[in-house]
Structure formats: C-alpha cells, structure tokens
Scaffold this motif. Structure first.
Motif, PDB file in Angstrom:
ATOM      1  N   TYR A 169       0.796  -1.222   0.000  1.00 53.49           N
ATOM      2  CA  TYR A 169       0.000   0.000   0.000  1.00 53.49           C
ATOM      3  C   TYR A 169       0.833   1.279   0.000  1.00 53.49           C
ATOM      4  CZ  TYR A 169      -4.329  -2.679   0.716  1.00 53.49           C
ATOM      5  OH  TYR A 169      -5.391  -3.523   0.596  1.00 53.49           O
ATOM      6  N   PRO A 170       1.952   1.352   0.723  1.00 54.82           N
ATOM      7  CA  PRO A 170       2.741   2.594   0.649  1.00 54.82           C
ATOM      8  C   PRO A 170       3.215   2.917  -0.779  1.00 54.82           C
ATOM      9  CG  PRO A 170       3.403   1.324   2.552  1.00 54.82           C
ATOM     10  CD  PRO A 170       2.490   0.438   1.741  1.00 54.82           C
ATOM     11  N   VAL A 171       3.572   1.894  -1.527  1.00 49.85           N
ATOM     12  CA  VAL A 171       4.022   2.097  -2.908  1.00 49.85           C
ATOM     13  C   VAL A 171       2.853   2.553  -3.773  1.00 49.85           C
ATOM     14  CG1 VAL A 171       5.006   0.940  -4.934  1.00 49.85           C
ATOM     15  CG2 VAL A 171       5.890   0.426  -2.651  1.00 49.85           C
ATOM     16  N   VAL A 172       1.707   1.909  -3.608  1.00 52.60           N
ATOM     17  CA  VAL A 172       0.518   2.293  -4.372  1.00 52.60           C
ATOM     18  C   VAL A 172       0.119   3.724  -4.023  1.00 52.60           C
ATOM     19  CG1 VAL A 172      -1.951   1.830  -4.708  1.00 52.60           C
ATOM     20  CG2 VAL A 172      -0.314  -0.071  -4.661  1.00 52.60           C
ATOM     21  N   ARG A 173       0.084   4.032  -2.736  1.00 55.93           N
ATOM     22  CA  ARG A 173      -0.316   5.364  -2.286  1.00 55.93           C
ATOM     23  C   ARG A 173       0.556   6.444  -2.926  1.00 55.93           C
ATOM     24  NH1 ARG A 173       1.108   5.310   3.085  1.00 55.93           N
ATOM     25  NH2 ARG A 173       3.099   6.093   2.345  1.00 55.93           N
ATOM     26  N   ASP A 174       1.863   6.195  -2.974  1.00 53.14           N
ATOM     27  CA  ASP A 174       2.795   7.228  -3.425  1.00 53.14           C
ATOM     28  C   ASP A 174       3.005   7.279  -4.937  1.00 53.14           C
ATOM     29  OD1 ASP A 174       3.134   7.887  -0.772  1.00 53.14           O
ATOM     30  OD2 ASP A 174       5.007   6.765  -0.547  1.00 53.14           O
ATOM     31  N   ASP A 175       2.832   6.148  -5.631  1.00 49.98           N
ATOM     32  CA  ASP A 175       3.286   6.089  -7.020  1.00 49.98           C
ATOM     33  C   ASP A 175       2.247   5.647  -8.048  1.00 49.98           C
ATOM     34  OD1 ASP A 175       5.799   6.897  -6.127  1.00 49.98           O
ATOM     35  OD2 ASP A 175       6.463   4.837  -5.816  1.00 49.98           O
ATOM     36  N   VAL A 176       1.022   5.415  -7.639  1.00 47.95           N
ATOM     37  CA  VAL A 176      -0.022   4.987  -8.575  1.00 47.95           C
ATOM     38  C   VAL A 176      -1.090   6.073  -8.641  1.00 47.95           C
ATOM     39  CG1 VAL A 176      -1.840   3.260  -8.930  1.00 47.95           C
ATOM     40  CG2 VAL A 176       0.429   2.527  -8.162  1.00 47.95           C
ATOM     41  N   PRO A 177      -1.544   6.426  -9.862  1.00 45.05           N
ATOM     42  CA  PRO A 177      -2.627   7.408  -9.962  1.00 45.05           C
ATOM     43  C   PRO A 177      -3.845   6.949  -9.149  1.00 45.05           C
ATOM     44  CG  PRO A 177      -1.748   6.884 -12.140  1.00 45.05           C
ATOM     45  CD  PRO A 177      -1.115   5.929 -11.169  1.00 45.05           C
ATOM     46  N   SER A 178      -4.436   7.850  -8.429  1.00 42.85           N
ATOM     47  CA  SER A 178      -5.569   7.555  -7.518  1.00 42.85           C
ATOM     48  C   SER A 178      -5.160   6.627  -6.383  1.00 42.85           C
ATOM     49  CB  SER A 178      -6.744   6.929  -8.267  1.00 42.85           C
ATOM     50  OG  SER A 178      -7.140   7.717  -9.345  1.00 42.85           O
ATOM     51  N   GLY A 179      -3.876   6.439  -6.190  1.00 41.62           N
ATOM     52  CA  GLY A 179      -3.391   5.494  -5.192  1.00 41.62           C
ATOM     53  C   GLY A 179      -3.818   5.807  -3.778  1.00 41.62           C
ATOM     54  N   LYS A 180      -3.780   7.073  -3.411  1.00 40.14           N
ATOM     55  CA  LYS A 180      -4.146   7.437  -2.041  1.00 40.14           C
ATOM     56  C   LYS A 180      -5.600   7.058  -1.760  1.00 40.14           C
ATOM     57  CE  LYS A 180      -3.958  11.172   1.283  1.00 40.14           C
ATOM     58  NZ  LYS A 180      -3.535  12.528   1.585  1.00 40.14           N
ATOM     59  N   LYS A 181      -6.484   7.353  -2.692  1.00 42.03           N
ATOM     60  CA  LYS A 181      -7.905   7.017  -2.546  1.00 42.03           C
ATOM     61  C   LYS A 181      -8.089   5.496  -2.458  1.00 42.03           C
ATOM     62  CE  LYS A 181     -12.097   7.146  -5.356  1.00 42.03           C
ATOM     63  NZ  LYS A 181     -11.996   5.876  -6.025  1.00 42.03           N
ATOM     64  N   LEU A 182      -7.429   4.764  -3.338  1.00 41.80           N
ATOM     65  CA  LEU A 182      -7.552   3.304  -3.347  1.00 41.80           C
ATOM     66  C   LEU A 182      -7.036   2.688  -2.050  1.00 41.80           C
ATOM     67  CD1 LEU A 182      -6.351   2.591  -7.000  1.00 41.80           C
ATOM     68  CD2 LEU A 182      -8.697   2.433  -6.123  1.00 41.80           C
ATOM     69  N   VAL A 183      -5.921   3.191  -1.571  1.00 40.17           N
ATOM     70  CA  VAL A 183      -5.341   2.670  -0.331  1.00 40.17           C
ATOM     71  C   VAL A 183      -6.250   2.979   0.853  1.00 40.17           C
ATOM     72  CG1 VAL A 183      -3.428   2.954   1.293  1.00 40.17           C
ATOM     73  CG2 VAL A 183      -2.965   2.582  -1.142  1.00 40.17           C
ATOM     74  N   ASN A 184      -6.772   4.181   0.910  1.00 42.07           N
ATOM     75  CA  ASN A 184      -7.669   4.526   2.016  1.00 42.07           C
ATOM     76  C   ASN A 184      -8.897   3.625   2.036  1.00 42.07           C
ATOM     77  OD1 ASN A 184      -5.988   6.553   2.956  1.00 42.07           O
ATOM     78  ND2 ASN A 184      -7.070   8.178   1.876  1.00 42.07           N
ATOM     79  N   GLU A 185      -9.479   3.384   0.865  1.00 41.20           N
ATOM     80  CA  GLU A 185     -10.637   2.492   0.787  1.00 41.20           C
ATOM     81  C   GLU A 185     -10.264   1.078   1.228  1.00 41.20           C
ATOM     82  OE1 GLU A 185     -11.968   2.815  -3.266  1.00 41.20           O
ATOM     83  OE2 GLU A 185     -12.716   4.855  -2.972  1.00 41.20           O
ATOM     84  N   SER A 186      -9.119   0.600   0.773  1.00 42.80           N
ATOM     85  CA  SER A 186      -8.692  -0.763   1.112  1.00 42.80           C
ATOM     86  C   SER A 186      -8.395  -0.904   2.604  1.00 42.80           C
ATOM     87  CB  SER A 186      -7.463  -1.156   0.289  1.00 42.80           C
ATOM     88  OG  SER A 186      -7.835  -1.341  -1.057  1.00 42.80           O
TER      89      SER A 186
END
Length: 131
Positions: A50-67
């Motif tokens: 999740y830290p990698v997704v949050r920082d480096d994937v478009p919409s990552g922060k939103k996706l990580v928060n939901e997950s």
C-alpha cells in the motif's frame, strides 16, 4: 520471485478455498487458519504494498484509504468471530466476513492491481513482492 500482484492474487485464492473448507466442515481449526491468514494478508499489504501504491499509482491514495477501511471492517469481524461461541452466530459472522472479503478482492483485482501493474513495472513489483 513472483511479483507482488501475483502473490496477492494467490493469497486471495487461498482465502477463498479456506472459506469453502469451513462452509463444508465447520471445523474450528479451518476457521482459525482463515482468520490468521486474513490478518497476515492485510498486514503484509499495508506494510509492503500500500505505501508504494499510495505514493506512485494514480488515484493510489484514494484506493489505499478504501482498502484500509475494508481491512478494518474485516478485522472487526474477525475479532467478533474469535470471541463468538454460538455456532449459529458464528456461521452468520463468517458469511458476513466472506461477503466483505469478496468485495475487497473484487476492488483490488479489478482496480488497484491492474493500475499497479501498468504504473510500477515488473521490476518494482518483484522488489515489493520480495519484501
């Protein structure tokens, strides 16, 4: 070493199989293994992926928060399952947990994992998978 999205999908299939085994057997050892596997899976995703997704994937922060919210819901259900001694209530809680996990799996496999594959590249996904 497989890349992290493949590992996540493998773990999803293992958890699905444990749900099926529990439904067939009502075996408390299977249920304990299921709950332990879900706890470990959520912790590993939150720590390594999740830290990698949050920082480096478009919409990552939103996706990580939901997950993370979905993980929290699952953890609450797991806690209730671990404290429940009534067999009928236990089956009800396991069914609720299964629905929550299935929803989470669909979210990850249809949105987060494909975005991570497109954005991060295989080398990075392998590195995260080894973590």
């Amino acid at each position: 070493m497989p890349e992290v999205t493949q590992l996540i999908e493998q773990e999803h299939r293992q958890v699905e199989a444990l749900f099926e085994r529990f439904k067939e057997s009502r075996d408390s050892d299977v249920l304990t293994k299921l709950c332990d596997e879900l706890d470990a899976h959520a912790a590993a995703e939150e720590e390594a992926f999740y830290p990698v997704v949050r920082d480096d994937v478009p919409s990552g922060k939103k996706l990580v928060n939901e997950s993370k919210d979905e993980h929290g819901d699952a953890r609450q259900l797991i806690g209730r399952i671990r404290r429940t001694s009534d067999p009928d209530h236990l089956v009800e809680l396991v069914n609720e947990l299964e629905q929550a996990v299935n929803h989470h799996v669909v979210d990850e496999e249809e949105e987060m994992l494909p975005l991570a594959r497109r954005t991060l590249g295989e080398d990075r996904l392998v590195a995260v998978g080894s973590a």
